[in-house]
Design an enzyme around this catalytic site. Sequence first.
Site, PDB file in Angstrom:
ATOM      1  N   SER A 220       0.836  -1.200   0.000  1.00 22.67           N
ATOM      2  CA  SER A 220       0.000   0.000   0.000  1.00 22.67           C
ATOM      3  C   SER A 220       0.869   1.246   0.000  1.00 22.67           C
ATOM      4  CB  SER A 220      -0.908   0.020   1.234  1.00 22.67           C
ATOM      5  OG  SER A 220      -0.187   0.382   2.406  1.00 22.67           O
ATOM      6  N   ASP A 221       0.336   2.325  -0.600  1.00 26.66           N
ATOM      7  CA  ASP A 221       0.964   3.617  -0.346  1.00 26.66           C
ATOM      8  C   ASP A 221       0.758   3.944   1.130  1.00 26.66           C
ATOM      9  OD1 ASP A 221       2.290   6.018  -0.697  1.00 26.66           O
ATOM     10  OD2 ASP A 221       1.136   6.598  -2.461  1.00 26.66           O
ATOM     11  N   TRP A 222       1.546   4.856   1.630  1.00 29.09           N
ATOM     12  CA  TRP A 222       1.560   5.133   3.063  1.00 29.09           C
ATOM     13  C   TRP A 222       0.198   5.683   3.506  1.00 29.09           C
ATOM     14  CZ3 TRP A 222       5.138   2.520   1.478  1.00 29.09           C
ATOM     15  CH2 TRP A 222       6.335   2.271   2.134  1.00 29.09           C
TER      16      TRP A 222
END
Length: 293
Positions: A220-222
């Site tokens: 996932s992106d942050w």
Amino acid sequence: YPEVERLLDAATVDELIALTAGHNAWHTVRIPRLGIPEMRVTDGPVGARGTRFDGEASVNVPCSTLLAATWDPDLVKDVGVLLGKETKSKGASVLLAPTVNLHRTPVGGRNFECMSEDPFLTARTAVAYVRGLQAEGVASCIKHFVGNDTEFERMSIDSRIDERTLRETYLVPFEAAVTRAGVMAVMTAYNRINGPWAADSPLIADVLRGEWGFDGAVISDWYGLHSTVDGVKAGLDLEMPGPTLHRGARLVEAVERGEVSIDDLRARARSVLELMQRTGALDADGPGAEGNR
């Protein structure tokens, strides 16, 4: 990977779940009982940041738009090799790069980080970048899958993209990186894609893994994961950053309710361990010291 299967067989449910979320901003979770060390990732794409904004200096290469504007894949591959060396100098196994979203508007807030408005040029540039980077034994985590072409309300916007446009523009660079460069990791976007969040999207299983045969890790992106069950079942392997917001105890409860199977957990943990194995992180004592070359 026999060692990965051995570790999966030996892991408890809690340990499998722990492997699917980060420990902190830049590291995976260490499992001392099984001898599994942390793995470090580091930001890109114009350098290798390391774990601190004020840490050791890094080489700053030209931005991705300038790299694509050279129309020179051999040069871009050389830059990828350099960035691979930089990544290792920061004790990291994964560079969160390149960014291959398209310049769909001239005021896109991260256009400098992307390569081009043209999917063919972006794909050619991305393949060279990934091949050079991974030749150094570190993983490329290509991003952001998919339709992430605006910074405005990026954490809530729904990118409504018809099938033809998705196939002929947005997905082209990702497909090339998977099928031609063997990219080891893919980062999901912040936005929704035709309804579901990118981290929950059926595109992960149906297109990325199903059609293209991607065998790496999906990250996932942050703070880009918003679910406990949906992301696991969609194929999102690693929630970042840590400590977890949506997995951990919540995922234990989902398993107990029968909403997530042990096979689902093993599949997600397997991808993380295989990424560690492929980059040498699984056999290391943990991330190395951060320095500069």
